[in-house]
Motif scaffolding. Structure first.
Motif, PDB file in Angstrom:
ATOM      1  N   PHE A   1       0.830  -1.199   0.000  1.00 41.48           N
ATOM      2  CA  PHE A   1       0.000   0.000   0.000  1.00 41.48           C
ATOM      3  C   PHE A   1       0.870   1.258   0.000  1.00 41.48           C
ATOM      4  O   PHE A   1       0.535   2.258  -0.645  1.00 41.48           O
ATOM      5  N   SER A   2       1.979   1.225   0.719  1.00 39.21           N
ATOM      6  CA  SER A   2       2.865   2.386   0.766  1.00 39.21           C
ATOM      7  C   SER A   2       3.447   2.694  -0.611  1.00 39.21           C
ATOM      8  O   SER A   2       3.563   3.861  -1.007  1.00 39.21           O
ATOM      9  N   GLY A   3       3.820   1.636  -1.339  1.00 37.58           N
ATOM     10  CA  GLY A   3       4.353   1.824  -2.686  1.00 37.58           C
ATOM     11  C   GLY A   3       3.317   2.380  -3.642  1.00 37.58           C
ATOM     12  O   GLY A   3       3.606   3.260  -4.468  1.00 37.58           O
ATOM     13  N   GLU A   4       2.080   1.897  -3.532  1.00 37.93           N
ATOM     14  CA  GLU A   4       1.019   2.401  -4.400  1.00 37.93           C
ATOM     15  C   GLU A   4       0.692   3.858  -4.080  1.00 37.93           C
ATOM     16  O   GLU A   4       0.349   4.644  -4.971  1.00 37.93           O
ATOM     17  N   LEU A   5       0.822   4.227  -2.798  1.00 40.83           N
ATOM     18  CA  LEU A   5       0.586   5.624  -2.435  1.00 40.83           C
ATOM     19  C   LEU A   5       1.675   6.524  -3.007  1.00 40.83           C
ATOM     20  O   LEU A   5       1.405   7.670  -3.394  1.00 40.83           O
TER      21      LEU A   5
ATOM     22  N   ALA B   1      11.961  12.807   5.071  1.00 41.62           N
ATOM     23  CA  ALA B   1      10.656  12.178   4.861  1.00 41.62           C
ATOM     24  C   ALA B   1      10.276  12.390   3.403  1.00 41.62           C
ATOM     25  O   ALA B   1      10.576  13.442   2.816  1.00 41.62           O
ATOM     26  N   LEU B   2       9.628  11.406   2.800  1.00 41.29           N
ATOM     27  CA  LEU B   2       9.209  11.546   1.406  1.00 41.29           C
ATOM     28  C   LEU B   2       8.330  12.784   1.225  1.00 41.29           C
ATOM     29  O   LEU B   2       8.381  13.452   0.193  1.00 41.29           O
ATOM     30  N   ALA B   3       7.549  13.098   2.247  1.00 40.36           N
ATOM     31  CA  ALA B   3       6.623  14.224   2.172  1.00 40.36           C
ATOM     32  C   ALA B   3       7.322  15.571   2.029  1.00 40.36           C
ATOM     33  O   ALA B   3       6.679  16.573   1.694  1.00 40.36           O
ATOM     34  N   GLU B   4       8.623  15.615   2.272  1.00 39.48           N
ATOM     35  CA  GLU B   4       9.362  16.873   2.121  1.00 39.48           C
ATOM     36  C   GLU B   4       9.508  17.272   0.658  1.00 39.48           C
ATOM     37  O   GLU B   4       9.755  18.435   0.349  1.00 39.48           O
ATOM     38  N   HIS B   5       9.380  16.297  -0.246  1.00 39.99           N
ATOM     39  CA  HIS B   5       9.489  16.612  -1.676  1.00 39.99           C
ATOM     40  C   HIS B   5       8.150  17.154  -2.175  1.00 39.99           C
ATOM     41  O   HIS B   5       7.093  16.608  -1.838  1.00 39.99           O
ATOM     42  N   PRO B   6       8.155  18.215  -2.978  1.00 40.99           N
ATOM     43  CA  PRO B   6       6.898  18.805  -3.461  1.00 40.99           C
ATOM     44  C   PRO B   6       5.969  17.816  -4.152  1.00 40.99           C
ATOM     45  O   PRO B   6       4.742  17.911  -4.022  1.00 40.99           O
ATOM     46  N   ALA B   7       6.536  16.851  -4.870  1.00 38.72           N
ATOM     47  CA  ALA B   7       5.708  15.880  -5.586  1.00 38.72           C
ATOM     48  C   ALA B   7       5.053  14.871  -4.652  1.00 38.72           C
ATOM     49  O   ALA B   7       4.112  14.179  -5.044  1.00 38.72           O
ATOM     50  N   LEU B   8       5.537  14.793  -3.416  1.00 40.27           N
ATOM     51  CA  LEU B   8       5.004  13.822  -2.457  1.00 40.27           C
ATOM     52  C   LEU B   8       4.458  14.520  -1.205  1.00 40.27           C
ATOM     53  O   LEU B   8       4.363  13.912  -0.141  1.00 40.27           O
ATOM     54  N   LYS B   9       4.083  15.765  -1.355  1.00 48.17           N
ATOM     55  CA  LYS B   9       3.552  16.536  -0.234  1.00 48.17           C
ATOM     56  C   LYS B   9       2.325  15.836   0.358  1.00 48.17           C
ATOM     57  O   LYS B   9       1.420  15.417  -0.358  1.00 48.17           O
ATOM     58  N   GLY B  10       2.312  15.701   1.670  1.00 47.23           N
ATOM     59  CA  GLY B  10       1.198  15.047   2.350  1.00 47.23           C
ATOM     60  C   GLY B  10       1.331  13.540   2.441  1.00 47.23           C
ATOM     61  O   GLY B  10       0.492  12.874   3.054  1.00 47.23           O
ATOM     62  N   TYR B  11       2.394  12.989   1.863  1.00 45.09           N
ATOM     63  CA  TYR B  11       2.560  11.530   1.893  1.00 45.09           C
ATOM     64  C   TYR B  11       2.837  11.050   3.313  1.00 45.09           C
ATOM     65  O   TYR B  11       3.665  11.600   4.026  1.00 45.09           O
ATOM     66  N   ALA B  12       2.152  10.004   3.712  1.00 42.02           N
ATOM     67  CA  ALA B  12       2.413   9.363   5.010  1.00 42.02           C
ATOM     68  C   ALA B  12       1.681   8.034   5.065  1.00 42.02           C
ATOM     69  O   ALA B  12       0.460   7.984   4.937  1.00 42.02           O
ATOM     70  N   LEU B  13       2.413   6.961   5.204  1.00 45.62           N
ATOM     71  CA  LEU B  13       1.802   5.645   5.400  1.00 45.62           C
ATOM     72  C   LEU B  13       2.849   4.675   5.928  1.00 45.62           C
ATOM     73  O   LEU B  13       3.757   4.274   5.210  1.00 45.62           O
ATOM     74  N   SER B  14       2.706   4.346   7.182  1.00 48.69           N
ATOM     75  CA  SER B  14       3.619   3.391   7.804  1.00 48.69           C
ATOM     76  C   SER B  14       2.815   2.348   8.568  1.00 48.69           C
ATOM     77  O   SER B  14       1.613   2.530   8.820  1.00 48.69           O
TER      78      SER B  14
END
Length: 330
Positions: free
Chosen positions: A172-176, A243-256
């Motif tokens: 699921f994390s990869g698909e997100l 954190a991946l979310a620090e990149h503009p293309a992945l803003k808001g990303y979070a799944l652990s």
């Protein structure tokens, strides 16, 4: 005896008897636990869920002055063990030391699962977190998250990522990642992590999501590069990794992933309160916190709502099932 007095005497006896029953019932509740507590773990001994579950067992034994018996019931990514708890009497003597898999994710990918975590379990408490890392094989020409995003967008479908199985948290994390960044990677499911990490280290798999403890030796040997963490913010013990979310293309990303304690539906409120207090007190113990952190499973803060975490993740999983066209019959 006067009939009226006899009637009153009988009424008084009945009232006394009822009062005694209520008192006994209250004392029985206050006495929890008065017999051994069984903790069911839906995985084989030795893994992270088992380790955290046994730490939880030690906490309950110490905080409640109870005998705690741990029972491993592996099968179907934790579903077999969870089903046993769902079917148990909701008296606080059968508990589930589970993970985000069987308490959130498998509902959407396992057609044989007959329970709904949201309605058939009583959420007790988060116990520990399972932060993960997005990594690349050393053969892939990337060193940063920005490199990865640019490469994946430039070559849709050329690169692959692996997971330890369909419906797992890494899947699921990869698909997100794909959904959030707007990139296309080929998902390769494995039957567990060993084969996946072997292919990753050997150059036969391009990307994967690994736990910090699994990633560390591969990174040290130069077989992989760690790109970022799947958590909303940087992992406290790995501040150097973005954190991946620090990149503009992945803003808001979070799944652990996460670990938690649950009980069957209908657990008495007073028992729930006792269990929650015991877990919160135990997780505040520096020795326990150090043990969990050393294993790469930092303890939960103690003030999170497990029910809310379950709902949030299940909403994400439902969206990702549609996005990736994942079938429960896979």
């Amino acid at each position: 005896m006067n009939p009226d007095r006899a009637f009153l005497s009988r009424r008084l006896c009945i009232a006394c008897a009822m009062t005694s029953l209520v008192t006994v019932a209250a004392q029985a509740q206050d006495a929890y636990p008065s017999k051994p507590i069984r903790i069911v773990i839906g995985y084989a001994p030795g893994g992270s869920v088992d380790m955290v579950g046994r730490v939880v067992g030690d906490i309950l034994a110490r905080q409640l002055n109870a005998t705690v018996v741990v029972e491993n019931v592996p099968g179907a990514a934790g579903v077999v063990g969870a089903q046993r708890v769902v079917s148990a009497k909701p008296d606080g003597y059968t508990l589930l030391a589970g993970s985000s898999n069987e308490m959130a994710g498998t509902k959407f990918v396992n057609a044989a699962q007959k329970y709904d975590p949201a309605t058939d379990l009583t959420p007790v408490s988060l116990t520990a977190m399972a932060p993960n890392l997005w990594v690349a094989g050393a053969h892939v020409p990337v060193k940063t998250v920005d490199d990865f995003v640019k490469l994946a967008k430039a070559h849709p479908g050329k690169y692959s990522y692996g997971s330890p199985g369909i419906g797992s948290t890494p899947h699921f994390s990869g698909e997100l990642i794909k959904k959030t960044a707007g990139v296309y990677l080929v998902h390769i499911p494995y039957k567990g992590s060993p084969a996946m990490t072997s292919d990753l280290g050997g150059g036969n798999l391009d990307f994967a999501i690994l736990s910090p403890t699994a990633a560390a030796p591969l990174a040290q040997s130069g077989k992989i590069r760690i790109l970022g963490a799947t958590t909303a913010t940087r992992i406290a013990t790995l501040k150097e990794i973005p954190a991946l979310a620090e990149h503009p293309a992945l803003k808001g990303y979070a799944l652990s992933g996460w670990f938690a304690l649950a009980a069957p539906k209908g657990l008495p409120p007073e028992v729930l309160t006792k269990l929650q207090k015991a877990i919160q007190t135990g997780l505040a113990d520096p020795a326990i916190r150090q043990k969990l952190e050393a294993a790469g499973t930092p303890p939960a803060k103690g003030n999170e709502s497990l029910a809310q975490v379950m709902r949030t993740d299940m909403d994400k999983y439902a969206e990702l099932v549609k996005f990736a066209r994942i079938s429960a019959d896979n």
